[in-house]
Write an enzyme that holds these catalytic residues in place. Structure first.
Site, PDB file in Angstrom:
ATOM      1  N   ARG A   1      -2.920 -10.527   8.968  1.00  0.00           N
ATOM      2  CA  ARG A   1      -4.513 -10.961   8.920  1.00  0.00           C
ATOM      3  C   ARG A   1      -5.288 -10.511   8.052  1.00  0.00           C
ATOM      4  O   ARG A   1      -5.606  -9.308   8.144  1.00  0.00           O
ATOM      5  CB  ARG A   1      -4.845 -11.117  10.483  1.00  0.00           C
ATOM      6  CG  ARG A   1      -6.007 -11.892  10.170  1.00  0.00           C
ATOM      7  CD  ARG A   1      -6.805 -12.553  11.923  1.00  0.00           C
ATOM      8  NE  ARG A   1      -7.677 -10.917  11.655  1.00  0.00           N
ATOM      9  CZ  ARG A   1      -7.778 -10.462  12.182  1.00  0.00           C
ATOM     10  NH1 ARG A   1      -7.011 -10.745  14.168  1.00  0.00           N
ATOM     11  NH2 ARG A   1      -8.737  -9.112  12.524  1.00  0.00           N
TER      12      ARG A   1
ATOM     13  N   SER B   1      -4.631 -10.325  16.474  1.00  0.00           N
ATOM     14  CA  SER B   1      -4.961 -10.771  17.427  1.00  0.00           C
ATOM     15  C   SER B   1      -5.735 -12.149  17.230  1.00  0.00           C
ATOM     16  O   SER B   1      -6.512 -12.743  16.009  1.00  0.00           O
ATOM     17  CB  SER B   1      -5.171 -10.010  18.477  1.00  0.00           C
ATOM     18  OG  SER B   1      -6.971  -9.698  17.618  1.00  0.00           O
TER      19      SER B   1
ATOM     20  N   LYS C   1     -16.939   2.968   6.954  1.00  0.00           N
ATOM     21  CA  LYS C   1     -16.251   2.423   7.488  1.00  0.00           C
ATOM     22  C   LYS C   1     -15.208   3.855   7.694  1.00  0.00           C
ATOM     23  O   LYS C   1     -14.532   4.292   6.971  1.00  0.00           O
ATOM     24  CB  LYS C   1     -15.144   1.341   7.029  1.00  0.00           C
ATOM     25  CG  LYS C   1     -15.840  -0.082   6.701  1.00  0.00           C
ATOM     26  CD  LYS C   1     -14.413  -1.210   6.542  1.00  0.00           C
ATOM     27  CE  LYS C   1     -15.620  -2.555   6.046  1.00  0.00           C
ATOM     28  NZ  LYS C   1     -14.463  -3.578   5.931  1.00  0.00           N
TER      29      LYS C   1
ATOM     30  N   GLU D   1      -9.370   0.423  14.113  1.00  0.00           N
ATOM     31  CA  GLU D   1      -9.399  -0.828  13.909  1.00  0.00           C
ATOM     32  C   GLU D   1      -9.903  -1.500  15.243  1.00  0.00           C
ATOM     33  O   GLU D   1      -9.801  -1.200  16.376  1.00  0.00           O
ATOM     34  CB  GLU D   1      -7.820  -1.503  13.320  1.00  0.00           C
ATOM     35  CG  GLU D   1      -6.730  -1.448  12.422  1.00  0.00           C
ATOM     36  CD  GLU D   1      -7.665  -1.998  11.633  1.00  0.00           C
ATOM     37  OE1 GLU D   1      -7.915  -3.315  11.574  1.00  0.00           O
ATOM     38  OE2 GLU D   1      -7.635  -1.589  10.390  1.00  0.00           O
TER      39      GLU D   1
END
Length: 496
Positions: free
Chosen positions: A150, A173, A385, A389
């Site tokens: 994704r 997800s 960052k 995840e």
């Protein structure tokens, strides 16, 4: 403003279209309150009837026992605007990114070297690299490679550019939830669209969950062992278990394939590799390992879980994703690929290189002293960052400034655990947010997650395509957008 619903909110008759003036398109805050309550009520009924549900975190057993403590998924009542040209661009990029992930995954030297400094600063990434290194040492080949990816995007308002936020290669997800919210919004617009001035055909079709199941099923078929099952690796507690169970149901009912659910610890206890390389778990041969866990340090509370991850990687089972695919999805690799000339190492097609590079936001290593100085002076223009995840990990604003100053003072290699990224500023729009049966109004921003599936057996590409979507929306003042952690809501796009 937050409003609970009462029984009086239920629509007792068809809405009176003559007395309801249509608000300006997407000005959802101007919808008549009685009409709004009716739409919310219908949305909650639809969500319950169609299993748009997750475990309620206030109920202790909701993440472990199916059917206990259910609540509707936090959602946007109606879809927000998304430019159609940028939507098509994101969909067109999906198969190109699939090929990029596959090619980078095959370059073990690039992965190890790019993450070498991160390895010294981040123990979780270090453990993943150790497994990858062992696979390189034994020359482990993954002839059959399967991915459900994704790629997340926002449209920057100032430049009107589609910019990639991140690429997720493990446990991607909300394929089911994205599919269901698309159905919800199309249903609500079909019922109330004349009043609201909305057309259900402007909400893109979405069958992300079916395509995820299809990719797993075709992987199972390529493995060519009719006795084998698909292993779904899950967390001990999982409020989003229904999406996983739905995919298992599709595998069983549509594709006639058995699946089993195991935690990493259970795989360690019950798993073994047979002499021919087959992974066996509790006596059941496994063809495909579908990871819905293993992407966060919390999934590895002991050495048992790490042993399980290594065991599965050493087996002949198809991994979705393999350890190399997992590493390609790290923030550091995203930043490395954005460097001048690096894409050309993996992508021969110049048109594809240009399309990929056009969606890259600014990405920098913390070794770049000039960009670190700019970020300290203007922290509002950057995001810091870590290699994580799951939402809730990024650093913004004054916290970013303080973190960078502390790293400079320490003089350690801890800075290698992070990257800096350009902060994207998408357009805001008014929305109705529905959470725990209550609705509230706010101004929000959205990011579109485009799913893609990829299956390759040696030189034969079996699947490489865009495979549905999910949209996540959050209050414009919020830094984080994770839905289950409580930051955002699930949404769809209305193409403009």
């Amino acid at each position: 403003m937050s409003q609970p619903l009462t029984l009086n909110s239920a629509p007792l008759a068809e809405p009176d279209t003559d007395s309801s003036a249509a608000p300006p398109l997407f000005d959802y805050h101007s919808i008549d309150q009685k009409l709004l309550e009716n739409i919310v009520y219908d949305a909650l009924v639809w969500s319950t009837l169609n299993c748009l549900l997750v475990g309620d975190k206030s109920v202790q057993r909701s993440g472990t026992v199916p059917g206990v403590g259910l609540v509707h998924l936090p959602l946007c009542l109606l879809p927000g605007p998304f430019p159609e040209s940028h939507w098509k661009q994101a969909c067109e990029l999906a198969p190109i990114f699939n090929e990029l992930v596959d090619r980078v995954s095959l370059d073990g030297k690039f992965l190890q070297e790019s993450l070498s400094r991160t390895k010294n600063a981040d123990e979780f990434t270090s453990r993943l690299l150790d497994i990858h290194s062992k696979m390189l040492q034994i020359n482990k080949k993954e002839d059959i490679r399967l991915a459900i990816v994704r790629s997340d995007y926002m449209v920057d308002e100032k430049t009107k550019s589609l910019l990639q936020i991140e690429m997720n290669t493990i446990s991607t997800s909300f394929a089911l939830m994205g599919t269901l919210v698309t159905g919800l919004h199309k249903s609500l617009i079909s019922q109330y669209g004349n009043i609201l001035g909305l057309d259900p055909n402007r909400v893109p079709a979405n069958n992300a969950v079916d395509q995820a199941a299809e990719a797993l099923a075709k992987g199972w078929s390529e493995y060519n062992n009719p006795r084998a099952a698909i292993l779904v690796v899950v967390q001990v507690e999982e409020r989003n278990m229904y999406e996983q169970h739905y995919i298992s149901a599709l595998l069983r009912d549509k594709h006639h394939i058995k699946s089993i659910r195991k935690t990493l610890a259970e795989v360690d206890q019950q798993g073994e590799i047979l002499p021919d390389g087959t992974l066996s778990v509790d006596g059941q041969p496994v063809s495909v390992v579908y990871f819905r866990a293993g992407y966060t340090p919390k999934d590895y509370p002991s050495e048992s879980e790490w042993r399980a991850r290594l065991l599965m990687e050493q087996s002949s089972a198809i991994k979705c994703p393999s350890i190399s695919y997992h590493l390609v999805g790290t923030k550091k690799i995203q930043q490395e690929l954005a460097k001048p000339g690096v894409l050309e190492r993996f992508v021969e097609n110049k048109d594809h290189v240009a399309k990929l590079r056009s969606c890259f936001a600014g990405l920098w290593s913390l070794e770049d002293s000039d960009i670190v100085k700019k970020a300290i002076e203007n922290p509002e223009l950057f995001v810091m960052k870590p290699q994580r995840e799951g939402g809730g990990n990024n650093i913004y604003g004054n916290d970013l400034k303080e973190s960078l100053l502390k790293l400079q003072e320490s003089g350690s290699e801890e800075d290698a655990a992070y990257i800096l990224m350009q902060r994207i500023f998408p357009a805001t729009f008014p929305a109705i947010l529905v959470r725990d049966g209550n609705w509230s109004t706010d101004h929000v921003i959205s990011e579109a997650g485009i799913f893609s599936t990829y299956l390759r057996n040696k030189d034969k590409i079996i699947i490489n395509k865009e495979s549905g979507y999910t949209v996540r929306t959050k209050v414009s003042s919020s830094y984080e957008g994770g839905v289950l952690p409580g930051f955002g809501v699930i949404d769809t796009a209305y193409l403009t």
